[in-house]
Write an enzyme that holds these catalytic residues in place. Structure first.
Site, PDB file in Angstrom:
ATOM      1  CE  LYS A  81     -21.973  12.821 -49.137  1.00 51.18           C
ATOM      2  NZ  LYS A  81     -23.360  13.291 -48.973  1.00 51.18           N
ATOM      3  CG  ASP A 126     -20.418   8.053 -45.893  1.00 43.96           C
ATOM      4  OD1 ASP A 126     -20.226   9.178 -46.383  1.00 43.96           O
ATOM      5  OD2 ASP A 126     -21.541   7.632 -45.576  1.00 43.96           O
TER       6      ASP A 126
END
Ligand SMILES: Nc1ncnc2c1ncn2[C@@H]1O[C@H](COP(=O)(O)OP(=O)(O)OP(=O)(O)O)[C@@H](O)[C@H]1O
Length: 366
Positions: A81, A126
């Site tokens: 990611k 995040d």
């Protein structure tokens, strides 16, 4: 990790830390990951559908001369990611700012970040599901209208001062998309779910990393590491480094099937990627309890671990691999679990007692 990152780690977190097959980044990972990250969508291995969709989203935005839509990336740790967020910025020719949900405790923290963004900048957030509620509410307006209301003062005298923001692209990452409130989820123009990688894809990750690290790896060596990497590039890269150490100390430095298997046997990572804790849980379930059903607390006592450690650290992978099932009556081993440990299931009903007497010795034997 906790919401408050200064809190002492839980037993489960302590058990997960430093685990060779753990998916979260440790200190060494962080040091080498920058060097191993793919820099463009073309270099990014696997995740074909996500790549194709993202490619369209980014190319369309570039063609319109616009900032790309906000992107939500969900998936387990270590699947790429952060890497993908950096690629989004690189493909858009934009700078990137990286922060995380737990670092934003107050709406003011977020306002400070948002107000200092440049036009077109990518903001990577995040663990977005761990942001505080007031910050989350501020983010709604920032994402939709590129505006925030900064509250000045307290109580009845407080006033909201509107602040215009430059257009930016938010890339949110979460391991738990289901935990995001729908109003936040709905404000992302594009949502991508990252899947675990197939072994052949991990082989490509390993060959690529080996090239960057100047290692000689043959096809069988890469396949051997890939099969033990639990579908996760971060684990593949970490196992590759441990195999490299072994190959350099005990062999001629080349990574072959033999050196990979011997190295990972030293680190107790078996052919399917299970480590000592995973195997201890399975062995207790099979040898002491005849394959279950058995309650989680009993199973935890049998392996000498905390309940949370068994539940959060060992079980998710065992369930994913189809080796263990969670049922209303307790934990149950599947036929694949018996086969993996080379044991024969009891013939009649799987009673716990007989199997228990048989299994007491040698629980940690293999
Ligand atoms: N598709 C891929 N191709 C090649 N390497 C990859 C890929 N995905 C991840 N990696 C490598 O795996 C490592 C971990 O990736 P990354 O930090 O992006 O994962 P993550 O999903 O953001 O993890 P976390 O959720 O823990 O932050 C990096 O070193 C990266 O180079």
């Amino acid at each position: 990790m906790n919401w408050d990152d200064t809190a002492p780690p839980t037993d489960a977190e302590a058990a997960a830390d430093g685990r060779l097959v753990g998916a979260s980044a440790d200190g060494e990972d962080q040091a080498v990951e920058a060097a191993l990250r793919p820099k463009s969508l073309d270099e990014f291995v696997g995740q074909e559908r996500v790549r194709e969709q993202l490619d369209l989203v980014l190319k369309a935005a570039l063609a319109r001369g616009a900032t790309a839509d906000h992107v939500l990336l969900s998936g387990a740790p270590g699947l790429g990611k952060t890497t993908l967020s950096m690629i989004i910025a690189a493909e858009m020719g934009a700078p990137i700012r990286i922060t995380s949900g737990p670092a934003i405790q107050h709406a003011g923290d977020l306002a400070a970040i948002l107000s200092s963004l440049q036009e077109g900048e990518v903001l990577f957030l995040d663990e977005i599901h761990r942001m505080s509620r007031p910050a989350e509410e501020m983010l709604y307006m920032a994402m939709e209208d590129f505006r925030v209301d900064v509250i000045v003062g307290k109580g009845p005298g407080a006033t909201a001062i509107p602040l215009e923001l430059p257009p930016f692209t938010l890339v949110g990452a979460t391991t738990r998309a289901g935990l995001l409130p729908p109003p936040l989820r709905d404000r992302f123009g594009f949502t991508a779910h990252m899947e675990f990688y197939e072994p052949v894809e991990l082989e490509r990750v390993i060959h690529r990393s080996a090239r960057l690290l100047d290692l000689v790896t043959d096809a069988d060596g890469a396949a051997e590491i890939a099969g033990r990497s639990r579908g996760t590039p971060r684990i593949a890269n970490r196992l590759l480094r441990r195999v490299r150490d072994y190959a350099q100390v005990k062999a001629d430095g080349r990574i072959t099937r033999e050196t990979a298997a011997a190295a990972l046997a030293v680190y107790e990572v078996d052919g399917r990627g299970l480590d000592r804790l995973d195997r201890a849980v399975l062995q207790a379930l099979l040898k002491l309890f005849g394959g279950g059903p058995v309650g989680l607390s009993t199973l935890a006592v049998a392996v000498g671990e905390e309940r949370e450690t068994v539940e959060e650290v060992a079980e998710p992978f065992l369930v994913r691999e189809g080796l263990l099932a969670r049922t209303p009556r307790g934990r149950v081993a599947t036929p694949a679990a018996w086969a993996h440990l080379g044991l024969v299931p009891p013939q009649h009903g799987g009673g716990a007692n007989g199997a228990g007497a048989r299994g007491q010795q040698g629980l940690f034997g293999t």
